[in-house]
Each structure stands twice: as C-alpha cells, then as structure tokens.
Design a protein around this motif. Structure first.
Motif, short mmCIF file in Angstrom:
data_model
loop_
_atom_site.label_atom_id
_atom_site.label_comp_id
_atom_site.label_asym_id
_atom_site.label_seq_id
_atom_site.Cartn_x
_atom_site.Cartn_y
_atom_site.Cartn_z
N ILE A 111 1.00 -1.27 0.13
CA ILE A 111 0.04 -0.16 0.20
C ILE A 111 0.92 1.15 -0.05
N ARG A 112 0.38 1.99 -0.66
CA ARG A 112 1.23 3.49 -0.89
C ARG A 112 0.17 4.71 -0.82
N PRO A 113 0.68 5.77 -0.48
CA PRO A 113 -0.14 6.99 -0.54
C PRO A 113 -0.87 7.24 -1.71
N GLY A 114 -2.29 7.32 -1.73
CA GLY A 114 -3.06 7.40 -2.84
C GLY A 114 -3.88 6.22 -2.93
N ASP A 115 -3.72 5.14 -2.21
CA ASP A 115 -4.56 4.07 -2.47
C ASP A 115 -5.75 3.94 -1.49
N GLN A 116 -6.63 3.37 -1.86
CA GLN A 116 -7.88 3.24 -1.04
C GLN A 116 -8.39 1.93 -0.81
N LEU A 117 -8.81 1.40 0.20
CA LEU A 117 -9.21 0.13 0.51
C LEU A 117 -10.70 -0.15 0.63
N PHE A 118 -11.24 -1.16 -0.13
CA PHE A 118 -12.45 -1.19 0.15
C PHE A 118 -12.99 -2.79 0.57
N GLN A 119 -13.68 -2.77 1.52
CA GLN A 119 -14.02 -4.13 2.31
C GLN A 119 -15.33 -4.85 1.98
N GLU A 120 -15.10 -6.31 1.59
CA GLU A 120 -16.27 -7.25 1.78
C GLU A 120 -16.19 -7.94 3.00
N ARG A 121 -17.29 -7.84 3.93
CA ARG A 121 -17.36 -8.45 5.15
C ARG A 121 -18.26 -9.60 4.99
N ARG A 122 -18.27 -10.79 5.90
CA ARG A 122 -18.92 -11.70 6.07
C ARG A 122 -18.73 -12.42 7.51
N PHE A 123 -19.89 -12.56 8.09
CA PHE A 123 -20.06 -13.39 9.51
C PHE A 123 -19.65 -14.92 9.30
N HIS A 124 -18.67 -15.39 9.85
CA HIS A 124 -18.26 -16.39 9.46
C HIS A 124 -18.81 -17.83 10.25
N ASP A 125 -18.39 -17.51 11.56
CA ASP A 125 -19.11 -18.54 12.71
C ASP A 125 -18.83 -18.07 13.98
N TYR A 126 -19.32 -18.85 14.92
CA TYR A 126 -19.37 -18.49 16.31
C TYR A 126 -19.48 -19.98 17.07
N LYS A 127 -18.93 -19.76 18.37
CA LYS A 127 -19.21 -20.96 19.41
C LYS A 127 -19.38 -20.18 20.93
N ILE A 128 -20.04 -21.13 21.49
CA ILE A 128 -20.34 -20.65 22.99
C ILE A 128 -19.42 -21.43 23.96
N ALA A 129 -18.76 -20.65 25.11
CA ALA A 129 -17.97 -21.33 25.75
C ALA A 129 -18.33 -20.74 27.23
N ASP A 130 -18.12 -21.53 28.42
CA ASP A 130 -18.21 -21.04 29.77
C ASP A 130 -16.72 -20.71 30.35
N THR A 131 -16.44 -19.50 30.65
CA THR A 131 -15.37 -18.83 30.94
C THR A 131 -15.04 -18.43 32.37
N LYS A 132 -14.00 -18.35 32.97
CA LYS A 132 -13.95 -17.76 34.35
C LYS A 132 -14.16 -16.34 34.23
N PHE A 133 -13.79 -15.95 33.26
CA PHE A 133 -13.98 -14.42 32.94
C PHE A 133 -15.42 -13.80 33.20
N ALA A 134 -16.07 -14.50 32.40
CA ALA A 134 -17.63 -13.88 32.25
C ALA A 134 -18.69 -15.00 32.22
N GLY A 135 -18.55 -16.16 32.44
CA GLY A 135 -19.44 -17.17 32.34
C GLY A 135 -19.68 -17.42 30.90
N PRO A 136 -20.92 -17.38 30.45
CA PRO A 136 -21.24 -17.80 29.16
C PRO A 136 -20.77 -16.82 28.24
N THR A 137 -20.11 -17.05 27.18
CA THR A 137 -19.08 -16.10 26.18
C THR A 137 -19.15 -16.75 24.83
N MET A 138 -19.41 -15.74 23.85
CA MET A 138 -19.44 -15.89 22.53
C MET A 138 -18.05 -15.76 22.06
#
Length: 399
Positions: A111-138
């Motif tokens: 990337i150089r000065p003058g370049d501009q980026l455009f994004q294509e975004r997608r929600f891929h996946d998730y899982k739920i776990a129980d953590t010591k930090f916050a209990g149910p966590t995604m």
C-alpha cells in the motif's frame, strides 16, 4: 450432552438476533478518502514503529521503493471499527466485546499514498463457551477481504470477537483479583527499556533482508519492547485508526441481503453505546473513545464496568505490533504472507510489552509459490504474562 446448569448459563446470552445472520455479508463503515502519507506517518507513530521507509521521505526515496510505502499492518487502519465489524453481528443485550485473535493473509501488494481500500465482510461462525472471566461467552469470527481502488485483493483478515455479559464479568472481577498493582518504573528501568528499544531499531534499520538459504531453524529474532503503556499511548493508538476521525466514514450495506448488519446497536451495556442523534451535531458523541464502546481503554472506572481492572490496550493494535515486528526483521525484500495470533490477555496501563521470535521451520516449496520461513513469536509483559501467541509465514529472497 450439556448439563442443565450449562444450558442455563448459555441461555443467558440471547442469540436470537445472531444465529440467523450466520454466513451473511455484513456492512459497516467505508473511509471516504484515500490513504495519505500523513496517514501512514501517523499510523507508524502510534504503533511505535520507526521503520524509516514509512516516515522518512529521503530514506524511502533512496530505497528500492522510490518513496514512502505503508506497513502491511496499515490494512486494519484503512478499515472500520478495528477490523472486527463482521465478527460483532447481532444484538446481545448488556454485552461488551474484547478481541480474541486475528488471522491475516497478505497477497503481495504494498500500500502506498493514494491507495484506498474497500472491504467485503462476512459473519463466518461462532461458538459458546463457559469462561472464568464472564461465564457464558461467545467467540465469534468474521472475515474481511480488502481490495484496492483497482479491485486488486490486498489482504484477507479473520477476526475473533469475544462477546460477553458485562455485568457478569464485573461481578466475577477476575482481573481485579489477579492483576498486580500498576508498576512504578525507576529511572534505571526506563533506561534499560530504552536500550532494548534502540537495539531493536538498529538491528535492521537499513531494511536488509535475510537470505532464505542462510537463515537457520532455531535462529532468534532481535527482542523488541513497547511501553510502558499509558492513557496517552492508548489514546494515540485509537486516534490513528482513521474511522474515528470526524466525518471520515460513510456507512455501506451489501446488496441483496435482507436486513444486513450495518450500524445497528450490538447491545452495548449502558454507558458504552453511541449517541447517534447527538453525533449529527456533536461528532464526539459518535467517535467511540469519549462516548462509545472504547471508553474503558482510557478510563479505569469504565474498564471495571466491563470486567477489566484498569485502562487497557487494543487487540487490533497488538496484531499490528506483531506484523510490524516480523516485517522489520524480514527487510525490504521480505514479506509477511500469513500471520495468525491468539490473544491471551491485554496490555494494561503501566505495563511493558516484550517481543520474542524464533524460526521454527523452512519450506522451499509452498502453496504461495515462494519459499517461506515459519516464525513463532510471543508477546509478554514485564512479569512474563503472555499477551499474544503468533505463528507467521514469511517470504524471504533466495539470494
């Protein structure tokens, strides 16, 4: 099969607005302006990355690049929301977010000065776990493909967001219980930190790339240090991300997607949301730091409300640090092709972050069509606590 207690915990995260969005294209912010040389300089200044090809015009002009080039890490700066937009999809009431990790693929474009980026975004996946930090966590993952103004694919990123109930994390107070007091540094210790920092800068300031055939498995990279971190350094980092500049973005939505996730409320706990109506006349109400989800990064009290003991740093910043660290060693003819980082904990105010890396593998023939060395890197604090574990594949010249 999960027991009833676990099911009760999981049910506390209301996923009704999340599940049906799985696999969908996601909208978000789009920067209005191309990347400038000042944007590049501001970025490396905030990341404490003094590689002269990114800020020193005479040095860069005399190099093989013929002028300033951006670090590979800047791709996240030219995106929206620290790059985690496609990983934070759907409304979960009373929730907050921290980063869990990032994976990047870089396709050879600088990337150089003058370049501009455009994004294509997608929600891929998730899982739920129980953590010591916050209990149910995604643990949710989202993908972003970055293209430049010519349609060239520059990079792909997969970010991991950790979404949890802020009240539960505050109640458990994991970091409040285990985090040592904010360190106080002596003049002698500051001098030692500065010596490590300067030695790293001098280790490859000329950008000379190691030769693939000459490097050896077991070879260690020079040590790097950043810190001590402070409210000022956290604010500087945040302000280098261009999306929070007043008026710098417009919102975009993917075509053909019913009710696409664009700029809806993810369910931020009270005191951490944007005030969109006020922001129309007072843009500070929508910039994220004074008002919004990043308040805890510079405010101890607000940090405590989301389960963090004091002001703390950013996941996207840690990933940028890692990429810069490896790219500096690889030199002007080297290129970081793939880097995967797992975030183990944040950089807290007052802490120092040390970087250590080692070559663990060499592969002459790869799917990338270029020889690669594999590097394992780790970021730790002054007490040896692990912040980041990274594996990177790096292209080096043959000779």
């Amino acid at each position: 099969m999960a027991d009833s207690a676990a099911l009760e915990d999981e049910a506390r995260l209301d996923l009704s607005d999340v599940e049906w969005r799985l696999g969908q294209l996601v909208g978000g912010g789009q920067l209005l302006d191309p990347c400038s040389s000042s944007d590049i300089r501001r970025w490396v200044m905030a990341m404490d990355y003094p590689n002269p090809i990114h800020w020193d015009e005479p040095f860069a002009r005399a190099s093989e690049f013929g002028g300033l080039v951006a670090p590979q890490s800047i791709a996240v700066c030219l995106d929206y929301g620290h790059g985690c937009q496609p990983a934070v999809v759907g409304h979960i009431a009373g929730s907050h977010l921290i980063f869990g990790g990032e994976e990047w693929w870089h396709y050879g474009y600088r990337i150089r000065p003058g370049d501009q980026l455009f994004q294509e975004r997608r929600f891929h996946d998730y899982k739920i776990a129980d953590t010591k930090f916050a209990g149910p966590t995604m643990f949710s993952r989202g993908d972003t493909i970055h293209r430049n103004q010519h349609g060239t694919v520059v990079a792909k990123a997969r970010s991991t967001g950790i979404r949890y109930l802020a009240a539960e994390a505050e109640k458990r107070g994991l970091y409040q219980k285990k985090l040592p007091p904010k360190p106080k540094w002596t003049a002698e210790q500051y001098a030692e930190i500065d010596q490590v920092r300067l030695a790293w800068i001098l280790s490859n300031r000329e950008g000379i790339s190691p030769i693939f055939g000459e490097v050896q498995v077991g070879q260690r990279l020079p040590r790097r240090v950043i810190g001590p971190h402070s409210i000022a350094s956290f604010a500087t980092e945040y302000r280098a991300f261009l999306f929070n500049t007043w008026g710098a973005c417009r919102t975009v939505a993917p075509e053909g997607v019913k009710d696409p996730w664009v700029d809806q409320d993810p369910g931020w706990v009270a005191g951490f949301g944007f005030d969109k109506e006020r922001a129309k006349i007072d843009p500070r109400a929508g910039d994220g730091l004074y008002v919004g989800p990043s308040r805890g990064h510079i405010d101890d009290e607000k940090a405590g409300e989301v389960g963090m003991a004091r002001a703390y740093g950013y996941g996207a910043t840690m990933q940028a640090w890692v990429t810069d660290y490896i790219a500096y060693w690889a030199g002007h003819q080297g290129f970081v092709r793939h880097v995967k980082s797992d975030f183990r904990g944040p950089a807290f105010e007052g802490d120092v972050t040390y970087f250590d890396g080692e070559i663990v593998e060499k592969t002459a023939e790869t799917a990338w069509g270029v020889p690669l060395v594999t590097i394992k890197a780790r970021l730790t604090n002054q007490n040896g606590g692990v912040l980041v574990d990274t594996t990177a594949e790096v292209e080096l010249p043959l000779g």
